[in-house]
Design a protein around this motif. Sequence first.
Motif, PDB file in Angstrom:
ATOM      1  N   LEU A 112      -2.491  54.663  55.266  1.00 33.48           N
ATOM      2  CA  LEU A 112      -2.717  56.110  55.235  1.00 33.48           C
ATOM      3  C   LEU A 112      -3.777  56.516  54.224  1.00 33.48           C
ATOM      4  O   LEU A 112      -4.315  57.633  54.309  1.00 33.48           O
ATOM      5  CB  LEU A 112      -1.395  56.829  54.933  1.00 33.48           C
ATOM      6  N   HIS A 113      -4.093  55.643  53.273  1.00 32.60           N
ATOM      7  CA  HIS A 113      -5.133  55.951  52.290  1.00 32.60           C
ATOM      8  C   HIS A 113      -6.512  55.462  52.728  1.00 32.60           C
ATOM      9  O   HIS A 113      -7.488  55.664  52.010  1.00 32.60           O
ATOM     10  CB  HIS A 113      -4.775  55.338  50.929  1.00 32.60           C
ATOM     11  N   ASP A 115      -9.997  55.378  55.103  1.00 38.35           N
ATOM     12  CA  ASP A 115     -10.791  56.481  55.643  1.00 38.35           C
ATOM     13  C   ASP A 115     -10.672  56.544  57.165  1.00 38.35           C
ATOM     14  O   ASP A 115     -10.144  55.636  57.817  1.00 38.35           O
ATOM     15  CB  ASP A 115     -12.262  56.344  55.228  1.00 38.35           C
ATOM     16  N   LEU A 116     -11.177  57.625  57.740  1.00 34.11           N
ATOM     17  CA  LEU A 116     -11.030  57.874  59.167  1.00 34.11           C
ATOM     18  C   LEU A 116     -11.786  56.866  60.021  1.00 34.11           C
ATOM     19  O   LEU A 116     -11.422  56.646  61.179  1.00 34.11           O
ATOM     20  CB  LEU A 116     -11.515  59.294  59.491  1.00 34.11           C
ATOM     21  N   SER A 117     -12.831  56.247  59.474  1.00 33.44           N
ATOM     22  CA  SER A 117     -13.590  55.258  60.255  1.00 33.44           C
ATOM     23  C   SER A 117     -12.720  54.063  60.624  1.00 33.44           C
ATOM     24  O   SER A 117     -12.903  53.450  61.679  1.00 33.44           O
ATOM     25  CB  SER A 117     -14.810  54.794  59.462  1.00 33.44           C
ATOM     26  N   PHE A 119      -9.485  54.180  61.359  1.00 35.65           N
ATOM     27  CA  PHE A 119      -8.621  54.574  62.468  1.00 35.65           C
ATOM     28  C   PHE A 119      -9.407  54.774  63.763  1.00 35.65           C
ATOM     29  O   PHE A 119      -8.824  54.737  64.848  1.00 35.65           O
ATOM     30  CB  PHE A 119      -7.862  55.851  62.101  1.00 35.65           C
ATOM     31  N   SER A 120     -10.707  54.966  63.656  1.00 38.88           N
ATOM     32  CA  SER A 120     -11.519  55.050  64.872  1.00 38.88           C
ATOM     33  C   SER A 120     -11.731  53.676  65.495  1.00 38.88           C
ATOM     34  O   SER A 120     -12.028  53.562  66.682  1.00 38.88           O
ATOM     35  CB  SER A 120     -12.876  55.691  64.554  1.00 38.88           C
ATOM     36  N   ARG A 121     -11.561  52.621  64.692  1.00 37.24           N
ATOM     37  CA  ARG A 121     -11.739  51.253  65.195  1.00 37.24           C
ATOM     38  C   ARG A 121     -10.457  50.671  65.768  1.00 37.24           C
ATOM     39  O   ARG A 121     -10.502  49.762  66.584  1.00 37.24           O
ATOM     40  CB  ARG A 121     -12.254  50.326  64.081  1.00 37.24           C
ATOM     41  N   PRO A 124      -3.744  53.687  67.568  1.00 37.94           N
ATOM     42  CA  PRO A 124      -2.429  53.862  66.913  1.00 37.94           C
ATOM     43  C   PRO A 124      -1.395  52.822  67.329  1.00 37.94           C
ATOM     44  O   PRO A 124      -0.622  52.337  66.504  1.00 37.94           O
ATOM     45  CB  PRO A 124      -2.018  55.275  67.350  1.00 37.94           C
TER      46      PRO A 124
END
Length: 289
Positions: A112-113, A115-117, A119-121, A124
């Motif tokens: 959760l800490h 960066d958003l990049s 989670f784009s890779r 979920p």
Amino acid sequence: MKSSSPKDIKQGDLFLWLWREYLRRHMWVLAIVVVLMMIEGSMVGGLAWMMQPLFDGVFAGGSKSQLWLVGGIVFGLFLIRGVLSVVHRVLMTKIAKQSVADLQNDLLRHLLHLDLSFFSRYAPGYLMERVNGDVQAVAGIWALLVRGAARDLIGLISLFAVMLSIDWFWTFAALIGAPLLLFPSLVAQRYTRKQAVKAREVAGTMATRLNEAFHGVGTIKLNGLERYYTDRYRALTKRQIEVEIKTLFGTAVIPSLVDVMSGIGFACVIIYGGYEIISGAKTVGQFMA
């Protein structure tokens, strides 16, 4: 989460990492578990040792006093094994569940800490499988190592001591097939590990596909993509079955190799020991032990 993570650690260092990060918190309970497992393992040698007075003193000698003594000792050994097994299994499960929970919480906090990049890779569903499935698999390794080192190793040593105390050449004959087992076992273990990794990857992909389907069900129905998503998931289930069968094959080969090795050793002991028993050099009780 701490600076290290399971992916950064080589397989040989995995237990040390688990100990440093999580198991050390349960050091004293784990020490009790190890002691109980060692005592349980030593009972195997005790049961083997009691075979000689049982067959020579009771069955062949007809001693009623030894009958009660040997029967009582054998019952006591089984009773001790049963009680210790329950206690150390409960304690081991408690440590395992708590360690898994700590590892999952740390891993989730770490993710959760990011960066958003990141989670784009990764989808979920893939991350969910990493947090749930992979952590369970990793946590099971240390329990297997503790059980093998504490209970099974002590049991092997105690049995080996009984064998040597009876006849060193019988011991050699019983273990004559062991070198034949080494190389095939190493190959089978490596094969099984590779298939297990593939199984985890397929499980992660399946979780991702399910997540995509359920979160995008409106789009799927709007565009008539039900069959497309169903076919993709069906292909993954077929792949999962193939990988799990291969994994099962690898794990089944090792016990089969042990059976072959045991058969070679047992046949040698029967032939050599049979001649010594017939000649009167050894007793039936020694052979049974």
